[in-house]
Design an enzyme around this catalytic site. Structure first.
Site, PDB file in Angstrom:
ATOM      1  CB  ALA A  20      -0.924  -0.003   1.189  1.00 39.60           C
ATOM      2  CE1 TYR A 173       3.993  -9.610 -12.031  1.00 37.76           C
ATOM      3  CE2 TYR A 173       3.323  -9.607 -14.337  1.00 37.76           C
ATOM      4  CZ  TYR A 173       2.978  -9.375 -12.967  1.00 37.76           C
ATOM      5  OH  TYR A 173       2.216  -8.454 -12.518  1.00 37.76           O
TER       6      TYR A 173
HETATM    7  N1  LIG Z   1       0.888  -1.806 -12.877  1.00 36.38           N
HETATM    8  C1  LIG Z   1       0.507  -2.608 -13.756  1.00 36.38           C
HETATM    9  O1  LIG Z   1       0.157  -2.401 -15.105  1.00 36.38           O
HETATM   10  C2  LIG Z   1      -0.047  -4.210 -13.109  1.00 36.38           C
HETATM   11  C3  LIG Z   1      -0.694  -4.797 -14.081  1.00 36.38           C
HETATM   12  C4  LIG Z   1      -1.200  -6.343 -13.757  1.00 36.38           C
HETATM   13  C5  LIG Z   1      -0.932  -6.495 -12.372  1.00 36.38           C
HETATM   14  N2  LIG Z   1      -0.440  -5.745 -11.645  1.00 36.38           N
HETATM   15  C6  LIG Z   1      -0.377  -6.061 -10.061  1.00 36.38           C
HETATM   16  O2  LIG Z   1      -1.117  -4.877  -9.335  1.00 36.38           O
HETATM   17  C7  LIG Z   1      -0.258  -5.087  -8.018  1.00 36.38           C
HETATM   18  C8  LIG Z   1       0.316  -3.926  -7.639  1.00 36.38           C
HETATM   19  O3  LIG Z   1       1.477  -3.539  -8.365  1.00 36.38           O
HETATM   20  P1  LIG Z   1       1.846  -1.916  -9.007  1.00 36.38           P
HETATM   21  O4  LIG Z   1       1.508  -1.733 -10.187  1.00 36.38           O
HETATM   22  O5  LIG Z   1       0.869  -1.072  -7.944  1.00 36.38           O
HETATM   23  O6  LIG Z   1       3.312  -1.706  -8.761  1.00 36.38           O
HETATM   24  P2  LIG Z   1       4.301  -1.044  -7.608  1.00 36.38           P
HETATM   25  O7  LIG Z   1       4.114   0.141  -7.653  1.00 36.38           O
HETATM   26  O8  LIG Z   1       5.545  -1.655  -7.660  1.00 36.38           O
HETATM   27  O9  LIG Z   1       3.439  -1.785  -6.054  1.00 36.38           O
HETATM   28  C9  LIG Z   1       3.900  -3.084  -5.705  1.00 36.38           C
HETATM   29  C10 LIG Z   1       3.868  -3.070  -4.005  1.00 36.38           C
HETATM   30  O10 LIG Z   1       4.419  -4.482  -3.787  1.00 36.38           O
HETATM   31  C11 LIG Z   1       5.208  -4.378  -2.675  1.00 36.38           C
HETATM   32  N3  LIG Z   1       6.158  -5.487  -2.443  1.00 36.38           N
HETATM   33  C12 LIG Z   1       7.151  -5.994  -3.637  1.00 36.38           C
HETATM   34  N4  LIG Z   1       7.795  -6.856  -2.826  1.00 36.38           N
HETATM   35  C13 LIG Z   1       7.366  -7.107  -1.651  1.00 36.38           C
HETATM   36  C14 LIG Z   1       7.855  -7.814  -0.721  1.00 36.38           C
HETATM   37  N5  LIG Z   1       8.779  -8.681  -0.555  1.00 36.38           N
HETATM   38  N6  LIG Z   1       7.052  -7.809   0.513  1.00 36.38           N
HETATM   39  C15 LIG Z   1       5.812  -6.865   0.604  1.00 36.38           C
HETATM   40  N7  LIG Z   1       5.621  -6.112  -0.322  1.00 36.38           N
HETATM   41  C16 LIG Z   1       6.345  -5.929  -1.411  1.00 36.38           C
HETATM   42  C17 LIG Z   1       6.154  -2.898  -3.118  1.00 36.38           C
HETATM   43  O11 LIG Z   1       6.818  -2.500  -2.186  1.00 36.38           O
HETATM   44  P3  LIG Z   1       8.008  -1.630  -2.254  1.00 36.38           P
HETATM   45  O12 LIG Z   1       7.769  -0.335  -2.753  1.00 36.38           O
HETATM   46  O13 LIG Z   1       8.853  -1.570  -1.060  1.00 36.38           O
HETATM   47  O14 LIG Z   1       8.995  -2.330  -3.465  1.00 36.38           O
HETATM   48  C18 LIG Z   1       5.020  -1.956  -3.584  1.00 36.38           C
HETATM   49  O15 LIG Z   1       4.429  -1.459  -2.351  1.00 36.38           O
HETATM   50  C19 LIG Z   1       0.734  -6.216  -8.338  1.00 36.38           C
HETATM   51  O16 LIG Z   1       0.219  -7.248  -7.753  1.00 36.38           O
HETATM   52  C20 LIG Z   1       0.977  -6.281  -9.714  1.00 36.38           C
HETATM   53  O17 LIG Z   1       1.379  -7.631 -10.196  1.00 36.38           O
HETATM   54  C21 LIG Z   1      -0.207  -4.415 -12.109  1.00 36.38           C
END
Ligand SMILES: NC(=O)c1ccc[n+]([C@@H]2O[C@H](COP(=O)([O-])OP(=O)(O)OC[C@H]3O[C@@H](n4cnc5c(N)ncnc54)[C@H](OP(=O)(O)O)[C@@H]3O)[C@@H](O)[C@H]2O)c1
Length: 299
Positions: A20, A173
């Site tokens: 978050a 992934y």
């Molecule tokens: N963005 C897209 O287009 C897209 C598309 C399909 C699916 N998704 C999914 O959407 C979800 C959110 O991703 P997002 O796009 O918002 O990316 P993001 O901005 O990189 O956010 C990901 C979050 O997950 C946290 N995280 C990573 N590794 C972790 C760990 N070991 N333990 C706890 N937290 C961890 C990150 O923490 P840190 O900040 O500390 O790294 C960050 O808070 C993910 O599940 C992703 O697969 C995103």
């Protein structure tokens, strides 16, 4: 068109959002806080959680914000988070399994598992198992698991979970995101079998501008955006998760994502899932494997 204005009052609801402090998780937590929910903002360290809360407080929402710390690659860290959360909370309306990592360099966890499988799937399996008694005891509770359309190209290779056969970042992934969706659908099947009332629903955000691309080269990132032609801001990417979390007539065991072309952009709508995502034998095998690895079940 369903937007943030349709979320409705969530006062009195207790919510956990993983990941978050950034991107879709940040905007999901923020939107729920703004409409009155009590939200635990989970990040992998205290500073990131606190910083996100400071940012969210600027919007002067009606809810309550608390920091939670859990590194989903570390079983002990998940356990400590749950112990600390459970001391102060006796209900849980929404568990939002959002955190994720995409295409990092080849990395194994302390237990030897490939990092994306461990964080995106195993960590959330474990977190949900720990919190299930609380979810079960809360009327109308839901588990929302965030997957990706990348699941469509995924397979589960049980012989390569520790990279025994090598590492291909995109393949791993896609595997982790298929695992998330198999888990979400199988969880609903089991909830129904157990006679519980919890809802398990999956969401995918389409293509959203967040920090998820941090491990992609700039060249590949730009080429991807150009090829796909769209990228949504993070608050729009969060809508599918918010819809899955609060929309009254959500389909249990369903998947919700953007309604635009190829599901990459737009506004939340029901999204049909593949035959593989609904494969009961595969889901059962994955569930048993996760139980064996984490040492947890949903009793
Ligand atoms: N963005 C897209 O287009 C897209 C598309 C399909 C699916 N998704 C999914 O959407 C979800 C959110 O991703 P997002 O796009 O918002 O990316 P993001 O901005 O990189 O956010 C990901 C979050 O997950 C946290 N995280 C990573 N590794 C972790 C760990 N070991 N333990 C706890 N937290 C961890 C990150 O923490 P840190 O900040 O500390 O790294 C960050 O808070 C993910 O599940 C992703 O697969 C995103």
């Amino acid at each position: 068109m369903w937007t943030k204005k349709d979320i409705g009052n969530q006062a009195g609801k207790t919510v956990i959002v993983t990941g978050a402090n950034s991107g879709i998780g940040f905007d999901t937590a923020l939107a729920l806080y703004q409409v009155g929910a009590s939200v635990t903002v989970v990040a992998r360290d205290q500073i990131k959680a606190n910083y996100a809360i400071i940012e969210m407080l600027k919007s002067r929402g009606n809810g309550i914000l608390e920091a939670g710390v859990a590194d989903l690659s570390k079983p002990e860290s998940i356990k400590e988070f749950v112990e600390s959360f459970s001391k102060n909370h006796h209900s849980l309306d929404l568990l939002i399994n959002n955190a994720g990592i995409m295409v990092p360099p080849a990395t194994k966890t302390e237990m030897g598992y490939e990092l994306q499988f461990a964080v995106n799937f195993l960590g959330h399996f474990s977190l949900t198992a720990y919190l299930y008694p609380l979810l079960k005891a809360t009327a109308g509770s839901r588990v929302i698991t965030v997957t990706s359309l990348a699941y469509l190209s995924g397979q589960i290779d049980f012989e390569n979970l520790k990279m025994e056969k090598g590492y291909r970042a995109n393949r791993e992934y896609a595997q982790s995101k298929l695992a998330d969706l198999l888990f979400s659908i199988e969880l609903q099947r089991r909830i129904d079998k157990w006679g519980d009332k919890v809802l398990s629903v999956a969401s995918h955000p389409g293509l959203t501008n967040t920090n998820l691309s941090r491990y992609m080269s700039e060249e590949i990132y730009i080429a991807t955006i150009e090829r796909l032609g769209v990228i949504m801001p993070s608050d729009q990417g969060a809508l599918s998760t918010l819809y899955a979390a609060v929309f009254e007539d959500v389909k249990k065991g369903g998947l919700y994502g953007p309604d635009g072309e190829n599901g990459l952009s737009g506004y939340p709508a029901y999204t049909a899932t593949s035959a593989l995502a609904n494969d009961r034998i595969l889901a059962n095998k994955l569930w048993k494997k996760a139980e064996e690895i984490t040492g947890q079940n949903f009793s």
